[in-house]
Design an enzyme around this catalytic site. Structure first.
Site, PDB file in Angstrom:
ATOM      1  N   SER A 101       4.726  -1.334   4.149  1.00 37.79           N
ATOM      2  CA  SER A 101       4.845  -2.742   4.553  1.00 37.79           C
ATOM      3  C   SER A 101       4.921  -3.612   3.306  1.00 37.79           C
ATOM      4  O   SER A 101       4.258  -3.324   2.296  1.00 37.79           O
ATOM      5  CB  SER A 101       3.621  -3.180   5.365  1.00 37.79           C
ATOM      6  OG  SER A 101       3.395  -2.301   6.438  1.00 37.79           O
TER       7      SER A 101
ATOM      8  N   GLU B  26      -9.326  -1.556   6.260  1.00 35.71           N
ATOM      9  CA  GLU B  26      -8.102  -1.631   7.067  1.00 35.71           C
ATOM     10  C   GLU B  26      -8.433  -1.480   8.548  1.00 35.71           C
ATOM     11  O   GLU B  26      -7.962  -2.219   9.395  1.00 35.71           O
ATOM     12  CB  GLU B  26      -7.144  -0.530   6.619  1.00 35.71           C
ATOM     13  CG  GLU B  26      -5.796  -0.575   7.327  1.00 35.71           C
ATOM     14  CD  GLU B  26      -4.766   0.348   6.677  1.00 35.71           C
ATOM     15  OE1 GLU B  26      -5.137   1.177   5.831  1.00 35.71           O
ATOM     16  OE2 GLU B  26      -3.589   0.226   7.037  1.00 35.71           O
TER      17      GLU B  26
ATOM     18  N   GLN C 180       0.844  -1.196   0.000  1.00 36.84           N
ATOM     19  CA  GLN C 180       0.000   0.000   0.000  1.00 36.84           C
ATOM     20  C   GLN C 180       0.881   1.247   0.000  1.00 36.84           C
ATOM     21  O   GLN C 180       1.586   1.502   0.978  1.00 36.84           O
ATOM     22  CB  GLN C 180      -0.870  -0.024   1.264  1.00 36.84           C
ATOM     23  CG  GLN C 180      -1.779   1.154   1.464  1.00 36.84           C
ATOM     24  CD  GLN C 180      -2.326   1.188   2.895  1.00 36.84           C
ATOM     25  OE1 GLN C 180      -1.569   1.077   3.855  1.00 36.84           O
ATOM     26  NE2 GLN C 180      -3.625   1.342   3.032  1.00 36.84           N
ATOM     27  N   GLY C 181       0.848   2.019  -1.065  1.00 40.83           N
ATOM     28  CA  GLY C 181       1.684   3.217  -1.161  1.00 40.83           C
ATOM     29  C   GLY C 181       0.888   4.473  -0.880  1.00 40.83           C
ATOM     30  O   GLY C 181       0.517   5.200  -1.812  1.00 40.83           O
ATOM     31  N   TYR C 182       0.616   4.713   0.388  1.00 41.94           N
ATOM     32  CA  TYR C 182      -0.117   5.924   0.783  1.00 41.94           C
ATOM     33  C   TYR C 182       0.824   6.914   1.475  1.00 41.94           C
ATOM     34  O   TYR C 182       1.021   8.022   1.017  1.00 41.94           O
ATOM     35  CB  TYR C 182      -1.251   5.582   1.762  1.00 41.94           C
ATOM     36  CG  TYR C 182      -2.464   4.898   1.184  1.00 41.94           C
ATOM     37  CD1 TYR C 182      -2.516   4.449  -0.134  1.00 41.94           C
ATOM     38  CD2 TYR C 182      -3.588   4.686   1.975  1.00 41.94           C
ATOM     39  CE1 TYR C 182      -3.631   3.814  -0.635  1.00 41.94           C
ATOM     40  CE2 TYR C 182      -4.718   4.057   1.482  1.00 41.94           C
ATOM     41  CZ  TYR C 182      -4.741   3.621   0.179  1.00 41.94           C
ATOM     42  OH  TYR C 182      -5.852   3.000  -0.299  1.00 41.94           O
ATOM     43  N   SER C 183       1.411   6.486   2.628  1.00 39.81           N
ATOM     44  CA  SER C 183       2.139   7.431   3.488  1.00 39.81           C
ATOM     45  C   SER C 183       3.405   7.948   2.826  1.00 39.81           C
ATOM     46  O   SER C 183       4.064   7.234   2.072  1.00 39.81           O
ATOM     47  CB  SER C 183       2.531   6.751   4.796  1.00 39.81           C
ATOM     48  OG  SER C 183       1.405   6.219   5.416  1.00 39.81           O
TER      49      SER C 183
HETATM   50  C1  LIG Z   1       3.252  -1.003  11.462  1.00 41.77           C
HETATM   51  C2  LIG Z   1       2.913   0.035  10.440  1.00 41.77           C
HETATM   52  C3  LIG Z   1       2.675  -0.342   9.136  1.00 41.77           C
HETATM   53  C4  LIG Z   1       2.395   0.621   8.183  1.00 41.77           C
HETATM   54  N1  LIG Z   1       2.196   0.222   6.895  1.00 41.77           N
HETATM   55  C5  LIG Z   1       1.920   1.156   5.966  1.00 41.77           C
HETATM   56  C6  LIG Z   1       1.767   0.768   4.595  1.00 41.77           C
HETATM   57  O1  LIG Z   1       1.879  -0.412   4.253  1.00 41.77           O
HETATM   58  N2  LIG Z   1       1.515   1.732   3.693  1.00 41.77           N
HETATM   59  C7  LIG Z   1       1.377   3.047   4.038  1.00 41.77           C
HETATM   60  O2  LIG Z   1       1.106   3.867   3.170  1.00 41.77           O
HETATM   61  N3  LIG Z   1       1.539   3.467   5.321  1.00 41.77           N
HETATM   62  C8  LIG Z   1       1.825   2.546   6.279  1.00 41.77           C
HETATM   63  N4  LIG Z   1       2.021   2.940   7.578  1.00 41.77           N
HETATM   64  C9  LIG Z   1       1.999   4.365   7.897  1.00 41.77           C
HETATM   65  C10 LIG Z   1       0.813   4.840   8.729  1.00 41.77           C
HETATM   66  O3  LIG Z   1      -0.373   4.843   7.993  1.00 41.77           O
HETATM   67  C11 LIG Z   1       1.166   6.219   9.271  1.00 41.77           C
HETATM   68  O4  LIG Z   1       2.253   6.054  10.149  1.00 41.77           O
HETATM   69  C12 LIG Z   1       0.006   6.867  10.003  1.00 41.77           C
HETATM   70  O5  LIG Z   1      -0.999   7.217   9.117  1.00 41.77           O
HETATM   71  C13 LIG Z   1       0.470   8.114  10.800  1.00 41.77           C
HETATM   72  O6  LIG Z   1       1.174   8.975   9.967  1.00 41.77           O
HETATM   73  P1  LIG Z   1       2.642   9.526  10.347  1.00 41.77           P
HETATM   74  O7  LIG Z   1       3.495   8.366  10.735  1.00 41.77           O
HETATM   75  O8  LIG Z   1       3.099  10.389   9.235  1.00 41.77           O
HETATM   76  O9  LIG Z   1       2.439  10.382  11.657  1.00 41.77           O
HETATM   77  P2  LIG Z   1       1.953  11.911  11.721  1.00 41.77           P
HETATM   78  O10 LIG Z   1       0.765  12.084  10.845  1.00 41.77           O
HETATM   79  O11 LIG Z   1       3.126  12.799  11.494  1.00 41.77           O
HETATM   80  O12 LIG Z   1       1.472  12.018  13.228  1.00 41.77           O
HETATM   81  C14 LIG Z   1       2.406  12.210  14.288  1.00 41.77           C
HETATM   82  C15 LIG Z   1       1.619  12.312  15.582  1.00 41.77           C
HETATM   83  O13 LIG Z   1       0.757  13.452  15.544  1.00 41.77           O
HETATM   84  C16 LIG Z   1      -0.599  13.064  15.796  1.00 41.77           C
HETATM   85  N5  LIG Z   1      -1.502  13.868  14.963  1.00 41.77           N
HETATM   86  C17 LIG Z   1      -1.385  14.135  13.641  1.00 41.77           C
HETATM   87  N6  LIG Z   1      -2.426  14.892  13.228  1.00 41.77           N
HETATM   88  C18 LIG Z   1      -3.221  15.102  14.308  1.00 41.77           C
HETATM   89  C19 LIG Z   1      -4.463  15.789  14.534  1.00 41.77           C
HETATM   90  N7  LIG Z   1      -5.084  16.444  13.548  1.00 41.77           N
HETATM   91  N8  LIG Z   1      -5.001  15.767  15.768  1.00 41.77           N
HETATM   92  C20 LIG Z   1      -4.381  15.109  16.790  1.00 41.77           C
HETATM   93  N9  LIG Z   1      -3.208  14.471  16.650  1.00 41.77           N
HETATM   94  C21 LIG Z   1      -2.639  14.437  15.435  1.00 41.77           C
HETATM   95  C22 LIG Z   1      -0.675  11.593  15.419  1.00 41.77           C
HETATM   96  O14 LIG Z   1      -1.679  10.923  16.133  1.00 41.77           O
HETATM   97  C23 LIG Z   1       0.715  11.101  15.820  1.00 41.77           C
HETATM   98  O15 LIG Z   1       0.725  10.798  17.203  1.00 41.77           O
HETATM   99  C24 LIG Z   1       2.321   1.997   8.541  1.00 41.77           C
HETATM  100  C25 LIG Z   1       2.561   2.373   9.864  1.00 41.77           C
HETATM  101  C26 LIG Z   1       2.870   1.417  10.789  1.00 41.77           C
HETATM  102  C27 LIG Z   1       3.136   1.882  12.194  1.00 41.77           C
END
Ligand SMILES: Cc1cc2nc3c(=O)[nH]c(=O)nc-3n(C[C@H](O)[C@H](O)[C@H](O)COP(=O)(O)OP(=O)(O)OC[C@H]3O[C@@H](n4cnc5c(N)ncnc54)[C@H](O)[C@@H]3O)c2cc1C
Length: 404
Positions: free
Chosen positions: A162, A245, A127-130
């Site tokens: 992942s 998901e 999944q290429g989102y983040s």
């Molecule tokens: C085990 C694992 C597997 C993953 N696999 C994939 C994958 O296969 N493909 C993919 O695309 N992504 C994947 N991800 C990424 C995941 O979707 C992101 O980590 C997640 O969406 C959070 O984004 P970020 O890490 O950029 O954190 P950020 O968005 O930078 O957030 C940082 C912190 O700020 C808080 N925060 C942010 N905005 C707000 C708000 N508006 N209000 C309150 N708090 C806020 C968050 O809760 C967090 O604590 C994976 C992540 C993990 C941990």
């Protein structure tokens, strides 16, 4: 809800008993989902597809069993597999996330090309989102896709991807309409991972393993027909997938299995010759957690009843990802405390030791509270969408929260 089974549901339970007796020994054990599925897992996956336990509601022409959707059936199958400790099939993002999305918004060609091969485990997806700057704020995706001479040309970077180190395909969210408002400027593309210009770099996590990756795109070309939905509709397509998901991450069976394992640990771990389960500080925490797991189990049954009746559960459904992932983490936290100094001797390279398994689970739980929409974001969703509370105040130029 009446917990007794009648008619076709009772018959399905009988059928599953026969299946388990005849095929159960072929089920793989201790599957490592962090690596490409091996022959045993793939052979088992095909048995599940052929018996209609994977892809049950997928139309026959796309490789499924073509049965009408029946949430009770899905529940009965999952319960039967869990109680027989049989592997329920690949939890991969392809089977769980992409297939349901393609069935709703894919073209006939896309369904034919990908659904059956994905169900059978022959095609693994990531999944290429983040992206480095866009996780929660998913709508702010910056990876670009430009249409040139019948090809999408992709440039940018994904992260936390992942399975990218072994997946054959990626479903990717990229910006194709930069002049449009951010939610309207995205498209959803299907990209072969062996395309020239893709570079996958592993990221090492605190478990000591590489479970996800960074993925770089430099002038990667895919044919124009690789788009799912229309140009600029990627946000809506991605949200079809996100719903799937979140319900996966809140799985109740995992909580029940983990609770059983925790009770066993507290019964067999001693301090001063006394099993920890007899000590007040552990017993009280365990009982509280046991009550919560039980409540969660009944919550799941309530959701099941409402789904069977075709009722939208609203906020009751929205709490699943948040509540389930936090409770799972609290269960493993108690195990870590129970392991005490014995637990400090764990060896992350030895996945067979009990202490190591608990530590890895606990570290991975933190990831599950973040992945698919973090706990903070889930709280925003519950309060704003579920309880109709006022939206959180936003800084003047702060972007809207994407994964909400
Ligand atoms: C085990 C694992 C597997 C993953 N696999 C994939 C994958 O296969 N493909 C993919 O695309 N992504 C994947 N991800 C990424 C995941 O979707 C992101 O980590 C997640 O969406 C959070 O984004 P970020 O890490 O950029 O954190 P950020 O968005 O930078 O957030 C940082 C912190 O700020 C808080 N925060 C942010 N905005 C707000 C708000 N508006 N209000 C309150 N708090 C806020 C968050 O809760 C967090 O604590 C994976 C992540 C993990 C941990």
């Amino acid at each position: 809800m009446d917990l007794n089974l009648f008619g076709s549901h009772a018959a399905l339970r009988e059928e599953l008993r026969d299946f388990v007796a005849a095929f159960g020994r072929k089920s793989p054990r201790n599957v490592d989902f962090r690596n490409r599925p091996g022959k045993e897992v793939l052979d088992w996956q095909k048995i599940l597809v052929e018996h209609g336990y994977v892809g049950r509601n997928v139309p026959v022409e796309f490789g499924g069993a073509g049965k009408p959707r029946d949430v009770m059936e899905s529940h009965i199958i999952a319960e039967a597999f869990a109680s027989a400790e049989i592997y329920p099939g690949l939890p991969s993002q392809g089977v769980s996330l992409l297939v349901p999305t393609l069935l709703i918004v894919g073209t006939e060609e896309q369904k034919r090309a990908y659904v059956s091969a994905t169900l059978r485990g022959d095609l693994v997806w990531c999944q290429g989102y983040s992206e480095p700057g866009n996780g929660s704020d998913l709508a702010n995706v910056q990876t670009r896709g430009e249409l040139r001479d019948g090809y999408w040309v992709i440039n940018g970077q994904k992260t936390w991807t992942s399975s990218a180190h072994y997946a054959q395909m990626m479903f990717l969210l990229c910006r194709t309409e930069p002049q449009q408002p951010k939610h309207k400027g995205l498209s959803y593309l299907l990209v072969p991972m062996d395309s020239p210009g893709i570079e996958v770099r592993p990221l090492k996590t605190m478990t000591g393993r590489s479970e996800f990756n960074e993925v770089f795109f430099t002038d990667v070309k895919v044919p124009e027909y690789s788009i799912v939905g229309n140009r600029g509709e990627g946000w809506d397509v991605a949200n079809v997938t996100l719903e799937h998901e979140r319900s996966l991450i809140g799985d109740t069976r995992k909580l029940i299995t983990r609770l059983d394992k925790l009770i066993k640990l507290l019964n067999t771990t001693e301090a001063d010759g006394e099993p920890l389960i007899h000590r007040g500080e552990f017993r009280t925490r365990l009982l509280r957690l046991q009550g919560e797991v039980l409540a969660w189990k009944f919550h799941h049954l309530r959701l099941l009843t409402e789904a069977a009746q075709g009722t939208d559960s609203g906020v009751k459904r929205l709490i699943v990802k948040y509540g389930g992932s936090v409770l799972a983490s609290r269960l493993s936290e108690l195990a870590i405390d129970a392991l005490g100094s014995a637990g400090l001797q764990f060896d992350l390279t030895d996945a067979t030791s009990e202490a190591t398994t608990w530590y890895i689970d606990h570290m991975y739980d933190i990831g599950l509270m973040i992945g698919g929409g973090s706990t903070n974001i889930q709280k925003n969703i519950i309060s704003e969408r579920g309880l109709n509370l006022p939206r959180e105040p936003r800084a003047a130029n702060a972007s809207q929260t994407g994964r909400s």
